[in-house]
Every structure is written in C-alpha cells, then in structure tokens.
Design a protein around this motif. Structure first.
Motif, PDB file in Angstrom:
ATOM      1  N   SER A 323       0.812  -1.216   0.000  1.00  0.00           N
ATOM      2  CA  SER A 323       0.000   0.000   0.000  1.00  0.00           C
ATOM      3  C   SER A 323       0.845   1.265   0.000  1.00  0.00           C
ATOM      4  O   SER A 323       0.295   2.368  -0.055  1.00  0.00           O
ATOM      5  N   SER A 324       2.176   1.152   0.091  1.00  0.00           N
ATOM      6  CA  SER A 324       3.030   2.336   0.087  1.00  0.00           C
ATOM      7  C   SER A 324       3.090   2.949  -1.301  1.00  0.00           C
ATOM      8  O   SER A 324       2.978   2.260  -2.317  1.00  0.00           O
ATOM      9  N   ILE A 325       3.292   4.265  -1.327  1.00  0.00           N
ATOM     10  CA  ILE A 325       3.223   5.021  -2.575  1.00  0.00           C
ATOM     11  C   ILE A 325       4.633   5.353  -3.044  1.00  0.00           C
ATOM     12  O   ILE A 325       5.399   5.963  -2.288  1.00  0.00           O
ATOM     13  N   PRO A 326       5.005   5.012  -4.260  1.00  0.00           N
ATOM     14  CA  PRO A 326       6.336   5.397  -4.766  1.00  0.00           C
ATOM     15  C   PRO A 326       6.424   6.912  -4.941  1.00  0.00           C
ATOM     16  O   PRO A 326       5.492   7.558  -5.432  1.00  0.00           O
ATOM     17  N   GLN A 327       7.562   7.484  -4.533  1.00  0.00           N
ATOM     18  CA  GLN A 327       7.783   8.923  -4.618  1.00  0.00           C
ATOM     19  C   GLN A 327       9.075   9.198  -5.375  1.00  0.00           C
ATOM     20  O   GLN A 327      10.052   8.465  -5.254  1.00  0.00           O
ATOM     21  N   LEU A 328       9.059  10.302  -6.168  1.00  0.00           N
ATOM     22  CA  LEU A 328      10.231  10.724  -6.924  1.00  0.00           C
ATOM     23  C   LEU A 328      10.414  12.224  -6.746  1.00  0.00           C
ATOM     24  O   LEU A 328       9.432  12.976  -6.694  1.00  0.00           O
ATOM     25  N   ALA A 329      11.670  12.661  -6.652  1.00  0.00           N
ATOM     26  CA  ALA A 329      11.940  14.095  -6.551  1.00  0.00           C
ATOM     27  C   ALA A 329      13.369  14.355  -7.014  1.00  0.00           C
ATOM     28  O   ALA A 329      14.307  13.732  -6.520  1.00  0.00           O
ATOM     29  N   TRP A 330      13.523  15.282  -8.009  1.00  0.00           N
ATOM     30  CA  TRP A 330      14.835  15.667  -8.517  1.00  0.00           C
ATOM     31  C   TRP A 330      15.312  16.943  -7.824  1.00  0.00           C
ATOM     32  O   TRP A 330      14.513  17.788  -7.432  1.00  0.00           O
ATOM     33  N   GLN A 331      16.638  17.087  -7.703  1.00  0.00           N
ATOM     34  CA  GLN A 331      17.218  18.316  -7.170  1.00  0.00           C
ATOM     35  C   GLN A 331      18.681  18.374  -7.568  1.00  0.00           C
ATOM     36  O   GLN A 331      19.388  17.364  -7.514  1.00  0.00           O
ATOM     37  N   TYR A 421      -6.809  13.887  -1.764  1.00  0.00           N
ATOM     38  CA  TYR A 421      -6.250  12.620  -2.249  1.00  0.00           C
ATOM     39  C   TYR A 421      -6.771  12.330  -3.652  1.00  0.00           C
ATOM     40  O   TYR A 421      -7.885  12.725  -4.007  1.00  0.00           O
ATOM     41  N   ASN A 422      -5.973  11.641  -4.430  1.00  0.00           N
ATOM     42  CA  ASN A 422      -6.302  11.325  -5.826  1.00  0.00           C
ATOM     43  C   ASN A 422      -6.723   9.886  -5.999  1.00  0.00           C
ATOM     44  O   ASN A 422      -6.474   9.268  -7.037  1.00  0.00           O
ATOM     45  N   SER A 423      -7.401   9.325  -4.994  1.00  0.00           N
ATOM     46  CA  SER A 423      -7.722   7.900  -5.034  1.00  0.00           C
ATOM     47  C   SER A 423      -8.638   7.553  -6.198  1.00  0.00           C
ATOM     48  O   SER A 423      -8.481   6.512  -6.852  1.00  0.00           O
ATOM     49  N   SER A 424      -9.622   8.391  -6.467  1.00  0.00           N
ATOM     50  CA  SER A 424     -10.609   8.047  -7.509  1.00  0.00           C
ATOM     51  C   SER A 424      -9.954   7.953  -8.875  1.00  0.00           C
ATOM     52  O   SER A 424     -10.375   7.150  -9.718  1.00  0.00           O
ATOM     53  N   HIS A 425      -8.915   8.778  -9.136  1.00  0.00           N
ATOM     54  CA  HIS A 425      -8.252   8.719 -10.444  1.00  0.00           C
ATOM     55  C   HIS A 425      -7.414   7.460 -10.574  1.00  0.00           C
ATOM     56  O   HIS A 425      -7.358   6.858 -11.658  1.00  0.00           O
ATOM     57  N   PHE A 426      -6.769   7.038  -9.472  1.00  0.00           N
ATOM     58  CA  PHE A 426      -5.989   5.806  -9.542  1.00  0.00           C
ATOM     59  C   PHE A 426      -6.895   4.594  -9.690  1.00  0.00           C
ATOM     60  O   PHE A 426      -6.478   3.578 -10.230  1.00  0.00           O
ATOM     61  N   VAL A 442      -2.476   1.180  -4.040  1.00  0.00           N
ATOM     62  CA  VAL A 442      -1.529   2.288  -3.931  1.00  0.00           C
ATOM     63  C   VAL A 442      -2.257   3.618  -3.950  1.00  0.00           C
ATOM     64  O   VAL A 442      -1.911   4.562  -3.233  1.00  0.00           O
ATOM     65  N   GLY A 443      -3.321   3.706  -4.752  1.00  0.00           N
ATOM     66  CA  GLY A 443      -4.051   4.963  -4.885  1.00  0.00           C
ATOM     67  C   GLY A 443      -4.800   5.387  -3.652  1.00  0.00           C
ATOM     68  O   GLY A 443      -5.279   6.526  -3.585  1.00  0.00           O
ATOM     69  N   GLU A 444      -4.922   4.508  -2.660  1.00  0.00           N
ATOM     70  CA  GLU A 444      -5.652   4.884  -1.448  1.00  0.00           C
ATOM     71  C   GLU A 444      -5.039   6.109  -0.787  1.00  0.00           C
ATOM     72  O   GLU A 444      -5.735   6.932  -0.208  1.00  0.00           O
ATOM     73  N   LYS A 445      -3.716   6.228  -0.831  1.00  0.00           N
ATOM     74  CA  LYS A 445      -3.049   7.338  -0.154  1.00  0.00           C
ATOM     75  C   LYS A 445      -2.316   8.246  -1.147  1.00  0.00           C
ATOM     76  O   LYS A 445      -1.425   9.007  -0.747  1.00  0.00           O
ATOM     77  N   ALA A 446      -2.678   8.195  -2.412  1.00  0.00           N
ATOM     78  CA  ALA A 446      -1.994   8.995  -3.424  1.00  0.00           C
ATOM     79  C   ALA A 446      -2.414  10.456  -3.316  1.00  0.00           C
ATOM     80  O   ALA A 446      -3.606  10.783  -3.276  1.00  0.00           O
ATOM     81  N   CYS A 447      -1.435  11.345  -3.262  1.00  0.00           N
ATOM     82  CA  CYS A 447      -1.703  12.791  -3.230  1.00  0.00           C
ATOM     83  C   CYS A 447      -0.683  13.511  -4.094  1.00  0.00           C
ATOM     84  O   CYS A 447      -0.185  14.581  -3.723  1.00  0.00           O
ATOM     85  N   TYR A 448      -0.351  12.903  -5.245  1.00  0.00           N
ATOM     86  CA  TYR A 448       0.661  13.484  -6.122  1.00  0.00           C
ATOM     87  C   TYR A 448       0.283  14.887  -6.582  1.00  0.00           C
ATOM     88  O   TYR A 448       1.136  15.769  -6.699  1.00  0.00           O
ATOM     89  N   GLN A 449      -1.012  15.111  -6.870  1.00  0.00           N
ATOM     90  CA  GLN A 449      -1.446  16.384  -7.433  1.00  0.00           C
ATOM     91  C   GLN A 449      -1.806  17.396  -6.362  1.00  0.00           C
ATOM     92  O   GLN A 449      -2.256  18.495  -6.687  1.00  0.00           O
TER      93      GLN A 449
END
Length: 1414
Positions: A323-331, A421-426, A442-449
């Motif tokens: 259920s964990s959400i993959p995260q990405l961030a560049w810097q 949260y963006n669950s409905s889109h996932f 995964v989408g249960e806790k998705a908040c990318y947007q």
C-alpha cells in the motif's frame, strides 16, 4: 477561454472561508524573503557537504531497454479517501506543532487566503466542484472535480486571472486529474479523469489543443508533465503506461504525436518525474539528455529521452508494503565542488538517493548515495533546498529532514488542512474502475497532485484551502522564538548559526568570519533583551529565594554566551552594570562567576569586578569560594598585603601561598609563616591541633611541589624561575638556624620540625624528589633545574648527611622514626645508579636495626627493605655469614631464601618456607616446580628430593591433600616408607584417604593404586576414624582382600560393612545372620525401653532407637530381596522366616497401655516385612507361620484379623487385575478382528469397466468364462493378464497372492518383489474380491495380495490410534505404585474402614478402545 461570468463573485466569498487555527502570516510572506546578498554559484559549490563518494551502482553504458520490466502485485482495494468523498471533510481537528525545541520553527506555514476563499466560492456559486489538483510556477493553477482550471496570480491579492474550461467540458472529460505548466509559464496542460488532455495559453486563456488519443481509451490521466523542452511532455495513465507527447505546428495546425515509453503490461508505473534544470544551470551537460524518472510498483527507472530513448538504470525497491506510494523528486545538489542532479525516491520508510554525473570521458554514471531511514510511511516527498527534504507521512504529518545529517528538524501536523487525495483517479472510477487491485491499493493514499514544490516553496492543496510552506530565514527563526520569550532556545539556535552547525540555514552568506560577525551581533542584541526581560519580570515582592532562583535561571546563560562570544568587555561593562542595578541580580551574578573562574574559562577580571567579587564573598562569609577563586585569578591588581591578611585570618592557606608566589614571586615567606605555627608545639612535645596538622600537611605538599618545579596548588612554576625556586627552597630547608633564632634553638630547625611532624611523609617527599632526579634524562622537572647536576648531587648528599646528624646524634626521636630514616637510606642505596656515600659503619647499623629481633613492629616492611637492598647489589656491603645469622635470628626467611638461592642451596629453602608462617602453604609449589622445571642439575634436584622426604611428616601435617599430590607425582615408590615414617595413626589415615579418594572426572579413580596391605591398613584406620564412610569406600574400591577386610570389620564390630563384604563374597546367609543379629540387638533395646519410655519422658531417645530399628530392617530386607532372586523356595524361607520371627517375637514382651505405641510401630514394621516377603514366599506358608506364633496363634481371631484381611485384599486386587487385563486383551483382539473382517468384506467398486492391461471391457467377453480381479485401489484386471505380467505369487498355504500391476509399476517396477516380501513377513494384506462373468457355475477363488499405497496409509492411520503407553504397562504401574504405599497390600485394616477392595463390585475403570470410522 475567457473568465466565467461568476468570477467576480469569488472574491466576495472570502468571508465564508473557515480558516484553521494557525498562526497566519501576511500574504506578502508567501514570496521568498529578501536577503542582503544573493548566493552565487561559487558560494553554493564551496558549501561543506557531509557526503561521501559512494560506490558506483550500475554503469549506464550496460543498460538497455529490455531491463524495463516489473510485475504488479495483486492486492485487495481499500476504502478510498479521495477528495470527492464527503466524509473526508469531517476529519478531527488537531493543534499544529509549529516548532521543535532543538531547531526552532524551520518552516513558515501560510494560508493563501485569497485563493482559499475563491475555491470555496467557486464550489458554491458556479458549481466548480471540489479542488482536485494544483500546480505552481509564475501562477498558481487549481483544478476542480467539475473540469475547471482556476488560474490565480501570485501577487498580494491572489486574484483569479482565468477560469479555463466549463462544467459542460467537465461533464464530458471528468475531473481535472493532473496539471503542468511549462518553464516559461506560457502553457498549461490539463489531464482529465476520462483520459483527455488539453493545452491552454496562459496569456489569454485560449484552448490550443485537445488531445484524446494520446493514451488508450478508458484510462484516467494520473500525471502530465512538461519537460525542459516546451515541445515535449510526458503523461502517465491509470493503466500504468507512460507516453511521450511531442507538440508540432505544421501549416498553422497544432498537432500532437504520442509515443509509448513504457507499457503497463510490463509493470504499472504510478509516478513520473522529468528533470527540470534551473535557469542558472541550463548549460549543465546532463540537460541535453532530458532525463525522466519513472516509478513502478516494483522498481524505479531512469531513462533519457534525447537524443534517443535510452534506459540509464533500474533500481528495485526491495521488500515494501504493497500500500506504500512510490515517490520521486529531482534536485541539483552541490557534491564535491560540482553541482549534479540527485534523484530522491522511496516507497515506504526508506529514502534512496541516486547521483547522476558525467565524467571527463563523457560516460554517464548513476551512483547510489547514503540512504535515509524514517519511521513513517511517506506519501509525498519534495526538496525545499539542496540539503533539506519535506515529507508528508500517512498520518498527515509534514516532516522536515536534513539530508546530510539525517536529522528530523521539525514536524507539523497537517490534519486540519484536509489534504486532497487522488484515489478516484488511480481507481479510474470515471471510466468504470478498470485498474488492477495493486494500483488501486496504492491509490488509497496517493496525493501526487495535492503537493507541489517550486523555487523553495511547497504548495499544499486542501479540500477548502490552499497552503504554502517556505523556509524561514535564520533571523526569522530566531525572532520566532524571541516573540514567544524563549530566550535560551533563541540563543542556542543563534549559536548553532554562529558555529555553522544549524540545519536548513537561509539568509547567511559570505565568508565564515562575516557570517559569525552577523550572528554575533544578533546574539548580543538577544542578550540585552534577555537581561532587560529578566529585570522586568523579576518579582518585586516575595521571598528572596524566589528572586535569586529567577536570576539563577538567567545569569549563567548570559555569562556562558558572553564567554563563548569572547565578549567579556560586554559582560563586565554593560551587562554587569545593568544587572548591578538590582542587588539580588548583582549578588547572583558575582556568585555565578566562581565555576567559570575555577574551570579557568574566566581568567581575567577587571579590577572593579574583582574587588566587588571578593567583597561580596567576604560579606557573605563565603571564604571557601574566595580560596577557590583566588588560586585561578590574576591577582596582580589586588592589594597583596590585604589579601594575604584576609587569607591568613580565614585559614585560606592555599590562597595565601598562591598570592605570595604569583603576586610577588615569594616562595619562602609562606613556608616561614607555616613553620612559625607548627614548630613551637612540636619543640615542646605537645600534640598538634587539627588546624596545625592541616598546615603541616600543606607545608609538605608545598615543598614537594617547589622541588619538583610545580606551582602550588596547581600549574607549573615559570620556567625562568624553576632553578631559582629550587635553590631557595633547599637553602631554606638546610639552614642551620632560622632568621629569628633564639639562643636555645637546635641546629637545622626546619628539617628537625618536619621530621618530628611526620618522619615517614617527609622522607617520602625527599625520596620522590630523589627519584625524579634520577629521571632527569626523561625531561622531568627535578634537580636538573639546579645550576648543574653536580650541585644537585651535592644537595642530595648534604641533606642525607643532615638527616643522619639530626636523627642519629639526638635521642629525642623514637626508634620508629629512626627506622623510617634507615629504611629511606636503604632504599636510596639499593638503587642501581645510587651516588650517595654513607659510612660503612652505618650499613652495619642499618643491618642490625633492620634485623633486630626485639622489635616486632613492621617486621614485613623491614624484611622487604633489606631484601630490596640485597637485590640491588647491596649484598657486597655485608658479611654474608653474619647477614645469614642475623636474618635467621630475626626470622627474615625471605632474606635467607635469597642468600641460599645465591649459593644454590635449594634444599635449605624448604626449611625457610616451613618456618615462615606466612608462606608455609607455598612449599608444595616450590618443591613441585623445582623438581619439574628444567634448568636445575640432578644433584640439586636430588637434594631437594631428599629434603622433602625428611620433612614429609611436617608436610602431611600441613596439608595432607597437597602432600598426596606431591607424593603421587614425585614419590610414588616411597609410599610405604612415608607411611612408616608417619607416627600418628590419624595422620596416616588422612594421608591414605587423600591418596585413595576418588577424583572427579569422566572416570573417577584414585590418585594412586596401592598394595592390598595398605588398602587394608586404610580400612582398619577408617574403622577407627570414619566408620560411617567405610561401606562407601568398600563399594568403590576393589584393591583389598575380602578375608582380611572381613576380619578387620569383625574386630571393629562394624556389622553393616561386614554384611556387605560377606554378600560380596557370596555368603548371603552369613551376611543375613550378621544383620539379623544387629537387628535383634536394636529390637531388644527398643523393647527394654518401651515400657519406661513414656514415664521417663525420653520420647526423643525412644524415637532415635525406633529409627535405628527401621534403618536396620531396611538394610536386611534389601539383602533378602537381592538374594531371593537366585534362591530356591526352601532357601528363601531360611532367609525370610527368621526375619519375620525376629520382628514378631519382641511384641509378646510389650504389655500394658504404656507399650502400645511401640507395639503398634513394631506391627507396622512387621507388615512391611510381610508385604515384601509375599513376593517370594507363598501366602499359605506365611499364614501358617503366623498362626504358629504365640502372639497371633492364641487368643481371639481379632488379633490376626488385620493380617488376614490384608492378604485377602492383596488376593482380591491381583484377581481383579488379572481378570481386567484378560478382558481387555480379549476385547482388543475381538475388535481388531471384527474391524479387519468388516474391511475385508466391504464391496469394491472398479474405476473403469476395462482391464488396465489389455484395455478390453470385461463385459463384452462372453466367449469363455473369465476371472476378473478387482483391487481395493479400484483397478480391474483379467486374471490371465496379471499372470502374464507375473503379478501373482504362491503362498505356502496354497493361496495365490496378487499385486496391482499399475500401482506397483508406478513404484519403480519392484511390485512383485515387494508383494512377495510383504507376504513372507505375514503382514496383514488386503483381500481382493474375485468375481466371474460366465455362463456356467460361479466359482470362488480365494486371493491374497499385498497392501497397495492407499491401504498402507489406512493401516498406518489405524496403528497411530494405539500409539502411547500400553494399557498393560499402565496396569503394571498401578500395581507397583499400590504395592509401595504404606497402607498397602498386607497392612492391617480396621473393619469398616471402607476400603474399595472390600467391595464385591470393585473393578478398574479403564477407557474403552478407540472407535474408528468404517
């Protein structure tokens, strides 16, 4: 598209916004705070980075597109917490934590009030729906659930500039699910829940493109992102695929070409992040590759879109929560003087970092950096600067983490933000929910947007509000604490900025010196504020202790930071002046200086403060504090005479000495003052007071420090004064007279005074200095600092001569004090490099004094001193013969040993050990080591061997065990002579016992096997000294002769040992007679005292006699029991009946009520005999003998009723036991046979109607009679087919045994042999039913086969039911336990006791056999 008609109403709705309980900040604070000097690229590169160059994970030159592969895990979907869920809006409100105690408030949390108000108004007035996505660049864009994109400005008003789209479009395309703005803020991409993508012109709100075929239909857009190339974007749909969007304009027509970069069939991608390059790094060599990071459910991928598609690396997550959400961030991060992009990614609690760099050869490397471990499940990850990350966990707590130190700086509770949260889109609910369960989970806790970062700002979208997080500048963080009056924390935080240890620092630029100067000025400002605040908040009324405690919390902090900033001028001028206005604060300030002065953090005080400090401490009678401070201060500015007088008056001797030494470089006056106090009472012979003893001890320490070049009480004497001080001190000590000497003053008064005060300690001081002199080559400050070494040696010789003159020529010193001097001289003379000269006669005096036998005081010390003198070579100064005589006379056995060892007379050393009471026990080790260790001649060893034999009796007396060990190793052949030499029988017994005792080990055995006569001697001595241990020894030893041992035990009347030996010899009857005779004697003693026992009151004595009878009876019963096993019935009666007679005959002598207890005890013992003998003697014979006894044979039947009933109970019990056992066996046999018969007679049903060999149906063969064989496994065969395959065996009982061909063939082709083997063993085999399909008569054929696999399994299950203890074993155990009880088989029972054995219906209740289902 132009603005909506209701746009104007959005601003007016701001009053309807229910703002959260947060410390709101002005909207203008949304912008990054202004700094004095903007950072340059060079300053960023020069910043220290706590990073190590790690290993290269993978070389990107080896990567290819085939490595892009992942598998999504199938999991069940959980309940959605999407922004469209109305229950999500009713979250429990929590108080926000705005700061932590260590780093202060790192983030500024601001509410975008204008945007928040218009979001609420748009939902109510124009049906825009709830917010679903947000993005930020030059503008802030918020997408809604009804398809609108609201564009807001970032100015102070946060005005709504554009409202893109319409509710009609929203009905067709669904909610806005993703947003992206290009780098120059001219274009906006909107992704929708039903899969469409639109492009808008942010300058005029014009719709430029509507893309409907970029991705497969029926999937929602999860991400849409511009790259640095404005004509290139990427999108990610709910199918897990990633597409490249290339925008073209041909002949005025805007087109979009779509290319699939990653197919969801290889593993669903749920996050994409292109690398965006800052404007100042647009020429970075990595930018030409247009990097894109993609996160699937199992791994992350880094690919380059240009110049051609290429996979640079893949990295698996490892084990993670589904259920964990993959995260990405560049810097872009500065590492080792270079700025390169770093990708932070995580799934769960571990954040990984990948550094991408290009080396000089042009090769691209992806390097794994140190990972970051958190204690929470991360649902959002963003960089806020190159060293700081901001993560949101699943509990909606925002965590600020410093990456180099991995330290969590601040935690803010974001629960009241009501994160979108963006669950409905996932789950792609708008298109029917056609997604995998893993992606939905995964989408249960998705908040990318809902969380996006831009230029050091993090914008967070709530269901009714918008928020922004920015880093506070260092001044703001300090001022934030000051506003809350948390001055101590503000100073601590400012000091961390000053030292460069603070995290997430913003606003400090320039070189380190400039930064420290800026922060130091701020800290000075804080200190002034803190002092003013403390004076203002000081309670005006109340107890003085309360006011003191108030300032005790303030003043040490102020002093600490002033010293850290090295601003003592500020501390003692302005701050002290301000605090001095309050008398309490002034006193606390002065008293607080002591620990800093003592620890030498504060060494220099101005004259005014020093004067105030001493006056305050003196006024408050804090003299110890004055003494502690003075020895650490620069006192050159003080009035020396005044301070000395104060110290002397208040007994501050350390401070007085320090003032003399440091103030005026006077090292003699302190000694004169101290001598003036302690000399008169010592000269008069009076006892010293405690104060005078303290002064004398300080004087000794002071002299030792001066002679060693050390300052008193601490530090070192200045190097240019060391030689002068030593000369002055020595000249003073060895002075013939004092400065104010009277006519009656003795010579050398100072040395005489010190010797009288404490002779031993004064000589120790001189010895210490002398020892230091001899180490001057090691640069130790000693006599080397005199004018020259010759002068130092002269001083040393001179002081020795003075000591001898003072103590030897005067009679006012005690012998103990003179002894201390000689001990000192002996130690000095014993040193290898000794240069002292002492008259030879003094050596004789030293020797005679040390060896004086009349003085027992410090015997060990005197011996040790003389031994050191001899070991150092002093033996050449003495006549060895005289020395040996004196040592023997003084009982200096260590000296004798030393001298004998020099002469190699090792045998005489044994005498030294034996005479020395402190070292007697070491003689055994000495003898053993000398006889064992090589290096000694055979003659020397023989002398020691002979000497040990001469003293063997003394050695055995000293320790028999060690003597035995010594004899076993070195004198095994001399045991006989040694025993002859030992005159004491008890000593011989102890020695033999140590030789013959069994030693512990895996095979216990004696130390030495001795001859039988010595063993018999040991037995004889044991009869005298340890008779109770004799039997145990006889059982363990086999080295004695039986006849002689029997004679010895008979002579000493040890009947138990005699009986054991007779039984061991084979004369069981003789052993029985001995024990029987002993038993009769004990019974006679019992019966004789039985009548008078109660009258005399000697119950304890009678009880002891009874216990002895019981012990004797137990031994003789055990003998009879052991012997009866190998005897015939007549011989058994010869043993048991005399014993029974012996137990029954004394009972007729016991008459009267007083003898009743003894009679009852004898009857109980008699029943025990009957109980044990019933196993070997028939019951009729026992009853006949009982009836013949005069006690039981005469009188009424009641007297023997108990015995008869006891035997009847035994008979009833054994009969019941036999019948029950027989019944159980018969029942089990019947049950087993009936069950087997039921199994055999059960009908069998074939699986097929054809033969499993010839495959022909048996029903169709009617031409001739045919036998059919069906096995229990269900296989059917023709008889002749099985015979042809050789699957039949002839049993010896003329039965034919069959085995299933198919089953046995599947077991490796060994079926026939196995069947024959099983039959030969007589194993219970399955019975096959034989039938015949024929026209004529039916003929039955009996067939026996082996067990097939199914039957074997069934048989094993049947046998497993009987596992466990046998029921016969249980019955035997019951019988055994019952027979051992006291109230057992033959015990007399009173009538009417209710024994179960008297019941006619008595039977054992045993469980029936288990039931097995057919």
């Amino acid at each position: 598209m132009s603005e909506s008609p209701d746009t104007r109403s959005l601003v007016s709705a701001s009053s309807q916004l229910n703002l959260m309980e947060i410390d709101t900040i002005d909207d203008k604070e949304f912008d990054i705070p202004q700094v004095d000097t903007p950072p340059t690229l060079e300053s960023i590169l020069n910043e220290p980075e706590e990073e190590e160059e790690p290993f290269i994970l993978e070389d990107t030159s080896l990567m290819n597109t085939e490595s892009i592969d992942a598998h999504s895990c199938e999991t069940s979907s959980l309940a959605s917490s999407d922004s469209g869920d109305r229950t999500h809006l009713k979250r429990k409100r929590k108080t926000l934590e705005l700061h932590t105690a260590i780093h202060g408030s790192v983030l500024r949390h601001s509410i975008l009030k204008g945007i928040s108000a218009q979001i609420v108004s748009a939902a109510d007035k124009v049906d825009a729906g709830l917010p679903t996505a947000v993005t930020v660049s030059g503008v802030i864009v918020v997408g809604t659930s009804h398809g609108l994109a609201l564009v807001f400005g970032k100015d102070l008003n946060q005005a709504l500039r554009l409202c893109l789209g319409s509710t009609a479009t929203g009905a067709e395309y669904g909610a806005v699910s993703a947003l992206s703005i290009n780098h120059d803020c001219t274009r906006l991409l909107c992704g929708f829940a039903k899969g469409q993508i639109t492009m808008w012109d942010l300058a005029n709100g014009k719709l430029l493109r509507t893309i409907t075929d970029a991705n497969p239909p029926g999937s929602a857009i999860l991400h849409v992102k511009f790259t640095d190339d404005p004509t290139l974007a990427v999108c990610n749909d709910s199918g897990g695929s990633v597409f490249e969007l290339a925008f073209r304009r041909v002949m005025g027509m805007r087109t979009c070409d779509s290319r699939c970069l990653f197919s969801g069939s290889k593993g669903e991608v749920c996050n994409v992040e292109p690398l965006h390059t800052p404007p100042d790094l647009k020429d970075h060599p990595i930018t030409q590759y247009s990097l894109l990071a993609m996160a699937s459910l199992t791994k992350i991928l880094v690919i380059g879109l240009k110049p051609s598609l290429k996979v640079w690396m893949t990295f698996p997550y490892g084990k993670a929560d589904p259920s964990s959400i993959p995260q990405l961030a560049w810097q872009f991060v500065p590492v080792q003087k270079a700025v390169n992009p770093v990708l932070a990614f995580c799934r769960g609690v571990t954040v990984h970092f990948l550094l991408v760099k290009k080396d000089d050869s042009g090769t691209i490397h992806v390097i794994k950096q140190r990972q970051l471990q958190l204690d929470c499940d991360i649902i959002s990850l963003s960089w806020i600067d190159s060293r700081t990350l901001v993560a949101v966990d699943s509990g909606e707590k925002l965590r600020v983490v410093d990456r180099p130190s991995q330290e969590e700086l601040e935690t803010i509770d974001m629960a009241e933000v009501q994160l979108v949260y963006n669950s409905s889109h996932f789950k792609s609910l708008a298109t029917g929910g056609n997604v995998s369960q893993a992606l939905a989970l995964v989408g249960e806790k998705a908040c990318y947007q809902s969380v996006c970062s831009y230029a050091g700002q993090i914008v967070i979208l709530g269901t009714k509000s918008a928020h922004v997080m920015t880093l506070r500048s260092w001044r703001e963080r300090v001022d934030f604490l000051l506003k809350q009056e948390r001055f101590v924390e503000a100073l601590s935080l400012a000091w961390s900025f000053h030292e460069g240890t603070a995290k997430a620092v913003l606003g400090l630029f320039g070189d380190p010196a400039k930064r420290k100067g800026v922060v130091a000025d701020k800290m000075v400002e804080i200190l002034f504020q803190y002092v003013e605040h403390s004076l203002k908040k000081c309670p005006e009324h109340g107890k003085i202790q309360v006011m003191e405690q108030h300032f005790l919390d303030v003043v040490p902090v102020v002093v600490d930071y002033c010293l850290l900033l090295q601003r003592t001028d500020l501390l003692f001028s302005q701050l002290y002046g301000r605090l001095g206005e309050n008398c309490v604060a002034r006193g606390v300030f002065l008293e607080s200086l002591e620990p800093y002065i003592v620890s030498e953090r504060l060494g220099c005080l101005n004259a005014a403060v020093m004067k105030d400090l001493l006056a305050h401490l003196q006024d408050n009678n804090m003299m110890d504090s004055i003494g502690n401070c003075l020895v650490h201060m620069d006192i050159t500015s003080l009035d020396i005479q005044q301070v000395v007088q104060m110290c002397w008056t208040n007994q501050l001797y350390d401070a007085m000495i320090y003032v003399f030494n440091r103030g005026i470089n006077d090292y003699i006056n302190p000694m004169e003052k101290l001598f003036q106090v302690i000399t008169p009472p010592l000269r008069q012979g009076r006892a010293l007071t405690d104060e005078q003893v303290v002064m004398g001890n300080k004087l000794l320490v002071y002299i030792s420090c001066c002679l060693a070049g050390r300052a008193y009480p601490l530090g070192d004497i200045p190097e240019d004064l060391v030689s002068q001080v030593k000369n002055q001190v020595f000249e003073f000590l060895i002075g013939v007279h004092s400065a104010d000497a009277g006519p009656d003053e003795d010579m050398y008064p100072y040395i005489r005074t010190l010797l009288h005060f404490d002779t031993r300690e004064f000589l120790n001081v001189l010895a210490l200095v002398s020892s230091s002199l001899q180490k001057h080559r090691d640069n130790v400050l000693t006599f080397e600092d005199f004018k020259n070494d010759k002068q130092a040696l002269e001083y040393q010789q001179r002081i020795v001569d003075i000591l001898l003159k003072v103590m030897v020529e005067n009679s006012d010193f005690t012998p103990s004090q003179v002894g201390c001097l000689f001990t000192f001289l002996a130690r000095q003379l014993a040193k290898p490099d000794n240069t002292l000269f002492v008259n030879r006669k003094l050596f004789d005096q030293v020797l005679e004094f040390l060896c004086c036998p009349d003085d027992d005081s410090r015997h060990t010390e005197r011996q040790q001193v003389l031994l050191e003198l001899l070991q150092a070579g002093g033996v050449v100064q003495f006549d060895e013969g005289r020395l040996l005589r004196l040592a023997e006379k003084a009982e200096f056995y260590q000296i004798c040993e030393f001298l004998y060892e020099q002469k190699h007379q090792y045998d005489k050393i044994i005498d030294c050990y034996l005479r020395d009471p402190l070292r007697k026990g070491e003689v055994f080790n000495y003898i053993h080591n000398l006889l064992s260790i090589p290096g000694y001649s055979s003659e020397e060893k023989q002398c020691v061997w002979n000497k040990a034999l001469q003293h063997i009796q003394e050695l055995v007396t000293l320790d028999p065990a060690k003597s035995a060990d010594l004899v076993v190793v070195h004198f095994p052949e001399e045991v006989g002579p040694i025993i002859t030499q030992l005159q004491d029988d008890h000593l011989v017994f102890q020695f033999l016992r140590c030789l013959l005792d069994l030693r512990e080990g895996p095979h216990p055995q004696a130390l030495l096997k001795l001859s039988p006569d010595l063993n018999e001697l040991h037995i004889s001595l044991m009869c005298r000294f340890a008779p109770r241990q004799l039997t145990d020894f006889l059982k363990s030893s086999q080295e004695y002769r039986l006849e002689e041992a029997i004679q010895i035990t008979k002579q000493n009347q040890l009947h138990e040992a005699t009986a054991y030996l007779l039984e061991k010899k084979g004369d069981a009857h003789g052993a029985f007679q001995v024990l029987l005779k002993t038993l009769k004697v004990k019974l006679c003693a019992l019966t004789e005292g039985g009548g008078a026992q109660q009258r005399s009151g000697e119950e304890c004595e009678g009880g002891a006699v009874l216990r002895r009878v019981e012990e004797g009876l137990r031994d003789i019963i055990a003998l009879c029991h052991r012997s009866s096993q190998s005897l015939n019935p007549q011989q058994r009666e010869v043993l048991w009946f005399p014993l029974l007679e012996a137990m029954m005959s004394p009972q007729k002598l016991l008459k009267g009520p007083d003898a009743r207890p003894t009679s009852e005890a004898l009857k109980e013992l008699t029943m025990n005999v009957l109980n044990r003998m019933s196993s070997f003697i028939p019951l009729p014979a026992i009853i006949q003998r009982i009836l013949q006894d005069p006690v039981y044979g005469k009188g009424k039947l009641a007297e023997i009723q108990g015995l008869i009933l006891g035997m009847l109970e035994t008979f009833n019990y054994e009969q019941t036991l036999l019948e029950t056992t027989t019944s159980l066996l018969n029942h089990d046999l019947h049950w087993s046979l009936s069950h087997l018969r039921a199994v055999v007679s059960k009908g069998l049903h074939p699986r097929q109607d054809q033969c499993n060999i010839c495959l022909q149906q048996y029903k169709r063969r009617h031409d001739s009679p045919e036998q059919i064989i069906v096995f229990s496994c269900g296989h059917l065969y023709h008889c002749h087919c099985l015979q042809r395959k050789g699957r039949s065996q002839m049993d010896p009982r003329l039965f034919q045994a069959w085995s299933c061909y198919k089953c046995t063939s599947s077991q490796g082709g060994r079926g026939g042999d196995r069947g024959a083997l099983e039959t030969g063993r007589g194993r219970n085999t399955s019975l096959a039913q034989t039938s015949r399909t024929a026209v004529g008569d039916v003929k039955k054929v009996f067939v026996e086969t082996t067990l097939d696999p199914q039957q074997s399994q069934s048989w094993d299950q049947l046998r497993s039911l009987y596992r466990g203890p046998s029921r016969l074993a249980i019955l035997s155990e019951i019988s055994h336990c019952h027979g051992n009880e006291k109230s057992g088989l033959l015990n007399p029972a009173q009538p009417g006791t209710g024994s179960i054995f008297h019941s006619e219906n008595f039977q054992l209740k045993l469980s029936p056999p288990p039931l097995v289902e057919e």
